[in-house]
Design a protein around this motif. Structure first.
Motif, short mmCIF file in Angstrom:
data_model
loop_
_atom_site.label_atom_id
_atom_site.label_comp_id
_atom_site.label_asym_id
_atom_site.label_seq_id
_atom_site.Cartn_x
_atom_site.Cartn_y
_atom_site.Cartn_z
N UNK A 130 54.60 25.50 -73.95
CA UNK A 130 54.15 24.56 -74.97
C UNK A 130 53.38 25.33 -76.02
N UNK A 131 53.74 25.14 -77.29
CA UNK A 131 53.15 25.88 -78.39
C UNK A 131 52.12 25.03 -79.13
N UNK A 132 51.04 25.68 -79.57
CA UNK A 132 50.01 24.96 -80.31
C UNK A 132 49.40 25.83 -81.40
N UNK A 133 49.17 25.22 -82.57
CA UNK A 133 48.51 25.90 -83.68
C UNK A 133 47.46 24.96 -84.27
N UNK A 134 46.23 25.12 -83.89
CA UNK A 134 45.11 24.40 -84.49
C UNK A 134 45.11 22.90 -84.22
N UNK A 135 46.25 22.25 -84.39
CA UNK A 135 46.31 20.80 -84.23
C UNK A 135 46.59 20.38 -82.79
#
Length: 382
Positions: A130-135
């Motif tokens: 699972x990928x996440x960037x800031x949000x």
């Protein structure tokens, strides 16, 4: 599966696709962070922009049940603008924080993470991630700290040995059990420059931020800005860099590695007066590709009005009067009246007085009274 070799291959591939730092962490519960977040809630220090519950933000298995590791990545961004345009008396300029220069980092970071995920899937077809960037729910900083990207400074930013705190962060939760990297030692020492320099006292103590007082947060709100902060934001139209600029770890740090993050003069330091009359379409075309546009044009226009008041820009009086008279949004009309009062010309005073006769919104009326009060002070002095 030879996870040690896979880890080496991932690190090598990350360099090929332009990832500046990569680290590996366990997917264990972030117990210390959980307690800090609960304390933040009790003190009402949160911004309200946070995603997920405290449990979701600190327990990776809630986001990916088979989670075993978290891969953290960082991309460096510039700290200085080459040939930066200057404000003039005729063309006063606002400023977007460095983290909003160039293409929206969410887009760039996700591109790198997706490429990395595709590479891993080629090696391990049944991988789950699972990928996440800031949000995302997880704290980017907590993950990066555990993964050895850098240490968490007193200014609450991750400070890397190579790039200072001028890095964007993103992460990938995965079911592959990588050996975690070692954390970086905290080297803030006795330094309190970021705490001392914060314009609003938002850094309560080293590592603890009251987001409700942070200019970076305040510039993104859409309501009337509280009076005590209006003189503090200066010409900032989005974000604040002060706690990074004063940090000794950031001195002489300026990396121009990624063309996507290079600032555009007219976007990163926009002329303020045109911002007052920009249409939704023009705003999207001009600013839609940067991260600072995510809340729309209303907060930016409100901040531009405050900045013009800060500058006491007499050349903007006609434009601001038009906004006060015709804009359908109470926050913008009211802030325009406040700004006119700060500028303090006779024309501005008469325009506020006239507008007060027909204004129906109570909050706008209050702002007009503030503008009139500024004028009365100026007149008393003269």
């Amino acid at each position: 599966m030879d996870t040690a070799q896979l880890k080496k291959d991932i690190i090598a591939y990350s360099k090929k696709i332009g990832i500046d730092k990569i680290g590996f962490a366990s997917a264990d519960v972030f117990g210390e962070l959980k307690e800090r977040l609960r304390r933040q809630q009790e003190l009402s220090y949160q911004s309200g922009f946070e995603k997920g519950t405290v449990e979701e933000r600190t327990e990776p298995e809630r986001l990916l049940p088979e989670a075993k590791s978290i891969i953290s990545i960082a991309l460096a961004y510039p700290s200085r603008m080459k040939d930066a345009p200057k404000s003039t008396k005729e063309e006063r300029r606002g400023l977007f924080a460095r983290a909003s220069w160039g293409t929206d980092y969410h887009v760039v970071m996700r591109d790198r993470l997706e490429k990395l995920a595709a590479f891993i899937k080629e090696q391990v077809p049944d991988v789950a991630n699972r990928l996440m960037v800031d949000t995302g729910e997880l704290s980017d900083r907590a993950v990066a700290e555990r993964a050895g990207i850098g240490f968490s400074g007193k200014n609450t930013s991750i400070i890397t040995p190579e790039f200072g705190s001028y890095v964007y962060l993103g992460e990938m939760i995965t079911n592959i059990p990588f050996v975690p990297d070692d954390p970086v030692d905290d080297s803030c020492g006795e330094c309190t420059k970021c705490i001392d320099a914060c314009p609003t006292g938002a850094i309560v103590q080293g590592g603890q931020l009251n987001a409700q007082r942070c200019i970076a947060f305040l510039t993104q709100t859409k309501d009337f800005l509280p009076d005590e902060f209006r003189t503090k934001i200066g010409n900032r139209v989005y974000g604040c860099d002060t706690c990074q600029v004063v940090c000794p770890k950031n001195q002489k740090i300026d990396f121009h590695i990624h063309p996507e993050f290079e600032p555009e003069h007219g976007v990163s330091k926009p002329v303020l007066k045109p911002m007052l009359r920009i249409s939704n379409r023009e705003f999207k075309e001009t600013f839609g590709h940067i991260s600072g546009s995510w809340r729309g044009k209303k907060p930016i226009q409100r901040n531009a009005l405050i900045a013009l008041g800060h500058y006491k820009d007499k050349t903007a009086v006609d434009d601001i009067i038009k906004v006060m008279r015709t804009d359908p949004r109470p926050v913008i009309r009211g802030t325009a009246a406040w700004s006119l009062g700060k500028i303090g010309t006779e024309e501005a005073y008469m325009a506020i007085k006239e507008a007060m006769e027909t204004e129906q919104d109570e909050q706008v009326q209050v702002e007009m009274e503030k503008g009139m009060a500024f004028q009365e002070v100026y007149q008393a002095k003269t």
